[in-house]
Scaffold this motif. Structure first.
Motif, mmCIF file in Angstrom:
data_model
loop_
_atom_site.group_PDB
_atom_site.id
_atom_site.type_symbol
_atom_site.label_atom_id
_atom_site.label_comp_id
_atom_site.label_asym_id
_atom_site.label_seq_id
_atom_site.Cartn_x
_atom_site.Cartn_y
_atom_site.Cartn_z
ATOM 1 N N SER A 1 10.609 3.706 -10.592
ATOM 2 C CA SER A 1 10.464 3.886 -9.147
ATOM 3 C C SER A 1 11.537 3.112 -8.397
ATOM 4 O O SER A 1 12.032 2.081 -8.873
ATOM 5 N N TYR A 2 11.882 3.624 -7.219
ATOM 6 C CA TYR A 2 12.855 2.976 -6.346
ATOM 7 C C TYR A 2 12.241 2.817 -4.966
ATOM 8 O O TYR A 2 11.793 3.794 -4.356
ATOM 9 N N ASN A 3 12.182 1.581 -4.485
ATOM 10 C CA ASN A 3 11.708 1.278 -3.134
ATOM 11 C C ASN A 3 12.902 0.807 -2.298
ATOM 12 O O ASN A 3 13.533 -0.207 -2.631
ATOM 13 N N ARG A 4 13.202 1.521 -1.231
ATOM 14 C CA ARG A 4 14.314 1.171 -0.359
ATOM 15 C C ARG A 4 13.756 0.712 0.980
ATOM 16 O O ARG A 4 13.130 1.489 1.715
ATOM 17 N N GLY A 5 13.962 -0.568 1.298
ATOM 18 C CA GLY A 5 13.436 -1.129 2.533
ATOM 19 C C GLY A 5 14.028 -0.469 3.767
ATOM 20 O O GLY A 5 15.243 -0.235 3.842
ATOM 21 N N PHE B 1 6.538 13.561 -10.370
ATOM 22 C CA PHE B 1 7.537 13.151 -9.385
ATOM 23 C C PHE B 1 6.777 12.669 -8.155
ATOM 24 O O PHE B 1 5.833 13.329 -7.704
ATOM 25 N N GLN B 2 7.197 11.531 -7.629
ATOM 26 C CA GLN B 2 6.447 10.883 -6.555
ATOM 27 C C GLN B 2 7.388 10.570 -5.395
ATOM 28 O O GLN B 2 8.453 9.982 -5.594
ATOM 29 N N VAL B 3 7.000 10.947 -4.185
ATOM 30 C CA VAL B 3 7.815 10.684 -2.999
ATOM 31 C C VAL B 3 6.904 10.243 -1.853
ATOM 32 O O VAL B 3 5.739 10.628 -1.779
ATOM 33 N N GLY B 4 7.469 9.430 -0.966
ATOM 34 C CA GLY B 4 6.702 8.951 0.184
ATOM 35 C C GLY B 4 7.209 7.609 0.645
ATOM 36 O O GLY B 4 8.422 7.376 0.724
ATOM 37 N N GLY B 5 6.283 6.721 0.917
ATOM 38 C CA GLY B 5 6.654 5.400 1.403
ATOM 39 C C GLY B 5 5.590 4.380 1.056
ATOM 40 O O GLY B 5 4.617 4.670 0.351
ATOM 41 N N SER B 6 5.779 3.163 1.548
ATOM 42 C CA SER B 6 4.778 2.117 1.361
ATOM 43 C C SER B 6 4.815 1.164 2.543
ATOM 44 O O SER B 6 5.857 0.976 3.177
ATOM 45 N N LEU C 1 9.949 5.469 -0.815
ATOM 46 C CA LEU C 1 9.650 5.349 -2.241
ATOM 47 C C LEU C 1 9.907 6.675 -2.946
ATOM 48 O O LEU C 1 9.487 7.730 -2.464
ATOM 49 N N ALA C 2 10.595 6.596 -4.081
ATOM 50 C CA ALA C 2 10.793 7.756 -4.947
ATOM 51 C C ALA C 2 10.596 7.310 -6.392
ATOM 52 O O ALA C 2 11.032 6.218 -6.770
ATOM 53 N N ALA C 3 9.936 8.157 -7.193
ATOM 54 C CA ALA C 3 9.648 7.786 -8.579
ATOM 55 C C ALA C 3 9.525 9.040 -9.432
ATOM 56 O O ALA C 3 9.270 10.132 -8.932
ATOM 57 N N PHE C 4 9.722 8.863 -10.722
ATOM 58 C CA PHE C 4 9.441 9.928 -11.679
ATOM 59 C C PHE C 4 9.008 9.291 -12.986
ATOM 60 O O PHE C 4 9.298 8.122 -13.264
ATOM 61 N N GLY C 5 8.282 10.070 -13.795
ATOM 62 C CA GLY C 5 7.814 9.523 -15.062
ATOM 63 C C GLY C 5 7.056 10.565 -15.863
ATOM 64 O O GLY C 5 7.104 11.769 -15.576
ATOM 65 N N VAL C 6 6.342 10.089 -16.872
ATOM 66 C CA VAL C 6 5.593 10.965 -17.761
ATOM 67 C C VAL C 6 4.176 10.423 -17.908
ATOM 68 O O VAL C 6 3.965 9.202 -17.914
ATOM 69 N N GLU C 7 3.205 11.325 -17.975
ATOM 70 C CA GLU C 7 1.804 10.955 -18.115
ATOM 71 C C GLU C 7 1.231 11.637 -19.355
ATOM 72 O O GLU C 7 1.458 12.832 -19.578
ATOM 73 N N PHE C 8 0.491 10.877 -20.136
ATOM 74 C CA PHE C 8 -0.065 11.380 -21.399
ATOM 75 C C PHE C 8 -1.574 11.168 -21.411
ATOM 76 O O PHE C 8 -2.060 10.079 -21.106
ATOM 77 N N VAL D 1 0.862 -1.188 0.000
ATOM 78 C CA VAL D 1 0.000 0.000 0.000
ATOM 79 C C VAL D 1 0.895 1.234 0.000
ATOM 80 O O VAL D 1 1.490 1.576 1.029
ATOM 81 N N PRO D 2 1.053 1.920 -1.153
ATOM 82 C CA PRO D 2 1.850 3.145 -1.188
ATOM 83 C C PRO D 2 1.131 4.286 -0.469
ATOM 84 O O PRO D 2 -0.094 4.394 -0.522
ATOM 85 N N LEU D 3 1.896 5.134 0.182
ATOM 86 C CA LEU D 3 1.387 6.346 0.827
ATOM 87 C C LEU D 3 2.312 7.474 0.388
ATOM 88 O O LEU D 3 3.333 7.750 1.031
ATOM 89 N N THR D 4 1.965 8.128 -0.710
ATOM 90 C CA THR D 4 2.889 9.056 -1.348
ATOM 91 C C THR D 4 2.191 10.333 -1.803
ATOM 92 O O THR D 4 0.963 10.396 -1.881
ATOM 93 N N VAL D 5 3.003 11.311 -2.134
ATOM 94 C CA VAL D 5 2.548 12.536 -2.784
ATOM 95 C C VAL D 5 3.105 12.533 -4.202
ATOM 96 O O VAL D 5 4.294 12.273 -4.414
ATOM 97 N N LYS D 6 2.259 12.839 -5.164
ATOM 98 C CA LYS D 6 2.661 12.893 -6.569
ATOM 99 C C LYS D 6 2.526 14.340 -7.054
ATOM 100 O O LYS D 6 1.472 14.952 -6.921
ATOM 101 N N LEU D 7 3.618 14.860 -7.587
ATOM 102 C CA LEU D 7 3.675 16.247 -8.048
ATOM 103 C C LEU D 7 3.775 16.257 -9.572
ATOM 104 O O LEU D 7 4.644 15.574 -10.142
ATOM 105 N N PHE D 8 2.917 17.030 -10.232
ATOM 106 C CA PHE D 8 2.878 17.100 -11.681
ATOM 107 C C PHE D 8 3.368 18.464 -12.166
ATOM 108 O O PHE D 8 3.076 19.496 -11.550
#
Length: 228
Positions: A192-196, A129-134, A172-179, A110-117
């Motif tokens: 995305s990168y998940n670091r335990g 750009f997405q940051v937070g945890g899971s 959790l940290a991630a970045f990408g593109v949305e169309f 269950v991710p618990l993150t903020v996504k910034l566009f």
């Protein structure tokens, strides 16, 4: 009556607005996983190999601003890797050898993150750009491709699931593109990168009396999805 009717219209409008703020979709995430293992030098725990995994599931973005969303969902995530360490070769032996264990684990996540566009960088195209945890719960574990593990140093057999803590948490940290394909349909792709953050070992310190053993998950994933 007019006041009641007006109140109903306002209520219906608020529901419609709230619904427009929520985007629900599906994603798949092929991944490369490994285990970060540490110990005192006499046991020499270390990462001894990565492995491919696969996951995916439901994603939910709740927008609280035009370019800001709380992002969560319910995902199946594959994790694991191979560790090596120094141990005796048999119960009555004093000969030290290098032992290995290959973990293959499945988690409900269950991710618990903020996504910034960003604003549009091209027609109907935005970066995120997405940051937070899971929060993660293991639902299946195999060691060396088996649900049971026989330790060569003790000849004792245990369930593979007993080697792993019942809970894990990631940064959790991630970045990408949305169309945007259509009015309510979007596709996205990213990394995305998940670091335990949690030591998942339940075996070496508990059953083997090893001291200061730490085993943590790490995952790099390719995220591909669609929102409706």
């Amino acid at each position: 009556m007019k006041k009641i009717f007006l109140a109903l219209l306002v209520f219906a409008a608020s529901i419609t607005t709230a619904a427009a703020q929520v985007e629900i979709g599906l994603k798949v995430s092929p991944s490369l996983n490994n285990l970060r293992a540490e110990s005192p030098s006499d046991k020499a725990f270390k990462n001894d190999g990565s492995q491919f995994g696969f996951g995916g599931g439901l994603v939910v973005d709740y927008f609280f601003g035009e370019n800001y969303a709380f992002s969560t969902g319910l995902l199946l995530a594959g994790k694991g890797g191979t560790i090596s360490y120094r141990d005796i070769s048999a119960p009555s032996s004093s000969t030290m050898t290098t032992a290995t264990q290959k973990f293959n684990m499945q988690y409900l996540q269950v991710p618990l993150t903020v996504k910034l566009f960003t604003n549009e960088i091209a027609p109907d195209t935005r970066l995120y750009f997405q940051v937070g945890g899971s929060l993660n719960v293991p639902i299946g574990t195999r060691i060396n491709s088996s649900k049971f593990y026989t330790d060569p140093a003790t000849n004792g057999e245990t369930k593979a699931s007993d080697h792993v803590l019942f809970f894990d948490a990631d940064a959790l940290a991630a970045f990408g593109v949305e169309f945007q394909l259509a009015k309510s349909t979007k596709v996205f792709g990213g990394i995305s990168y998940n670091r335990g953050l949690v030591n998942i070992d339940r075996y070496f310190e508990k059953s083997r009396d090893f001291n200061d053993i730490t085993i943590k998950n790490s995952t790099v994933a390719l995220d591909l999805g669609i929102k409706f």
